[in-house]
Design a protein around this motif. Structure first.
Motif, PDB file in Angstrom:
ATOM      1  N   VAL A  42       0.865  -1.182   0.000  1.00 18.33           N
ATOM      2  CA  VAL A  42       0.000   0.000   0.000  1.00 18.33           C
ATOM      3  C   VAL A  42       0.903   1.234   0.000  1.00 18.33           C
ATOM      4  O   VAL A  42       1.653   1.458   0.951  1.00 18.33           O
ATOM      5  CB  VAL A  42      -0.914   0.047   1.239  1.00 18.33           C
ATOM      6  CG1 VAL A  42      -1.836   1.266   1.170  1.00 18.33           C
ATOM      7  CG2 VAL A  42      -1.732  -1.226   1.371  1.00 18.33           C
ATOM      8  N   ARG A 201      -6.178  -2.029   2.732  1.00 20.47           N
ATOM      9  CA  ARG A 201      -5.062  -2.822   3.277  1.00 20.47           C
ATOM     10  C   ARG A 201      -5.342  -4.320   3.155  1.00 20.47           C
ATOM     11  O   ARG A 201      -4.445  -5.101   2.831  1.00 20.47           O
ATOM     12  CB  ARG A 201      -4.833  -2.468   4.745  1.00 20.47           C
ATOM     13  CG  ARG A 201      -3.942  -1.250   4.927  1.00 20.47           C
ATOM     14  CD  ARG A 201      -4.052  -0.744   6.339  1.00 20.47           C
ATOM     15  NE  ARG A 201      -3.770  -1.776   7.327  1.00 20.47           N
ATOM     16  CZ  ARG A 201      -2.582  -1.941   7.906  1.00 20.47           C
ATOM     17  NH1 ARG A 201      -1.583  -1.164   7.583  1.00 20.47           N
ATOM     18  NH2 ARG A 201      -2.403  -2.877   8.801  1.00 20.47           N
ATOM     19  N   ILE A 211      -1.559  -1.288  -4.253  1.00 16.06           N
ATOM     20  CA  ILE A 211      -2.476  -0.171  -3.992  1.00 16.06           C
ATOM     21  C   ILE A 211      -1.718   1.145  -3.982  1.00 16.06           C
ATOM     22  O   ILE A 211      -0.665   1.258  -3.335  1.00 16.06           O
ATOM     23  CB  ILE A 211      -3.164  -0.343  -2.618  1.00 16.06           C
ATOM     24  CG1 ILE A 211      -3.643  -1.771  -2.424  1.00 16.06           C
ATOM     25  CG2 ILE A 211      -4.248   0.703  -2.425  1.00 16.06           C
ATOM     26  CD1 ILE A 211      -5.064  -2.040  -2.661  1.00 16.06           C
ATOM     27  N   VAL A 224       0.017   2.760   5.916  1.00 15.98           N
ATOM     28  CA  VAL A 224       0.587   2.456   4.605  1.00 15.98           C
ATOM     29  C   VAL A 224       2.004   1.897   4.732  1.00 15.98           C
ATOM     30  O   VAL A 224       2.638   2.025   5.777  1.00 15.98           O
ATOM     31  CB  VAL A 224       0.586   3.697   3.680  1.00 15.98           C
ATOM     32  CG1 VAL A 224      -0.825   4.249   3.536  1.00 15.98           C
ATOM     33  CG2 VAL A 224       1.534   4.773   4.186  1.00 15.98           C
TER      34      VAL A 224
END
Ligand SMILES: Nc1ncnc2c1ncn2[C@@H]1O[C@H](COP(=O)(O)OP(=O)(O)OP(=O)(O)O)[C@@H](O)[C@H]1O
Ligand SMILES: [Mg+2]
Length: 245
Positions: A42, A201, A211, A224
């Motif tokens: 992420v 997530r 992502i 993140v």
């Protein structure tokens, strides 16, 4: 979670350049932007308004051609990476249909469809899911996003935050390999925003999706794996301690 040299990136931007206009009006939106993205990662992209964040997302996702540079993907069967901007338009559309989810800054919902139909259409026409399964999967996703009670409403009848959650559901429901999210929580309170971040997530960490989130919200940092800053078209990675959790 750390990502690095031993792992193969799922998407690599290589020296992307993009300008708008010409002469005195010319605006350089991306200046030699290079970045590696990994399966299960992420990434957060921050930066001032007008710094090129939406432009970068559009180029990475196959929506907007760069002036130069490459976007290399590893999803095809060939062992060598493929530049999505060297594909034919038809091939690029097929790549997007099969692999890319996109949450637009302005939602881009279909005005004539109900919340549930926005998701069902992606499953039916994009993923060959039958009508009954499409309805079930759409409703499960709307339930997870807390908007199941609004499933029969069209966008004009939804609040900003509800529209945003439907747009998130539409991008997530197809289980994309790559998910690009442009300010996905801008219309949400922090509690709902955290719920959305958790869904993103989960998509990365449980299903290995890649992502890329654009946001101005520093509260996202603990959620993140890596954070980038875009300033006047130049991309820089933030120090690891800013983005670890
Ligand atoms: N289609 C376009 N035509 C002309 N200029 C454009 C176009 N799209 C973007 N730009 C310009 O390119 C620059 C980067 O725009 P971009 O939308 O990528 O910024 P951003 O970082 O997403 O900003 P924001 O945080 O406000 O959404 C801006 O100066 C913008 O005015
Ligand atoms: Mg933007």
């Amino acid at each position: 979670m750390t990502f690095g040299s031993q792992e193969q990136p799922s998407l690599s931007a290589v020296r992307l350049m993009r300008t708008f206009g010409d002469g005195a009006q010319q605006k350089i939106a991306l200046r030699e932007v290079s970045v590696d993205m990994y399966p299960g990662q992420v990434a957060l992209l921050m930066g001032p308004s007008g710094s090129g964040k939406s432009t970068l997302l559009a180029v990475l996702s196959g929506l907007l051609p760069p002036d130069s540079g490459q976007v290399l993907t590893h999803v095809s069967k060939s062992p060598a990476p493929v530049d999505i901007w060297a594909l034919s338009q038809k091939e690029r559309e097929e790549f997007r249909r099969a692999h890319v989810g996109f949450i637009f800054q302005g939602y881009n919902l279909f005005p004539a469809l109900t919340a549930s139909q926005q998701l069902e259409i992606v499953l039916k026409w994009g993923c060959n899911v039958g009508p009954r399964d499409a309805r079930r999967q759409a409703e499960e996703m709307l339930e997870r996003l807390g908007v199941i009670s609004q499933r029969h409403k069209k966008p004009a009848e939804l609040s900003g935050g509800e529209k945003q959650r439907v747009a998130i559901g539409r991008a997530l429901v197809k289980n994309p390999t790559y998910l690009f999210a442009d300010e996905p929580t801008s219309a949400l309170d922090w509690e709902n925003g955290q719920g959305v971040l958790q869904l993103l997530r989960d998509a990365a960490h449980d299903r290995n999706a890649t992502i890329f989130i654009v946001s101005h919200d520093h509260r996202m940092l603990p959620f993140v794996d890596v954070c980038y800053q875009l300033e006047d078209g130049k991309l820089e990675r933030q120090a690891a301690d800013v983005a670890t959790h």
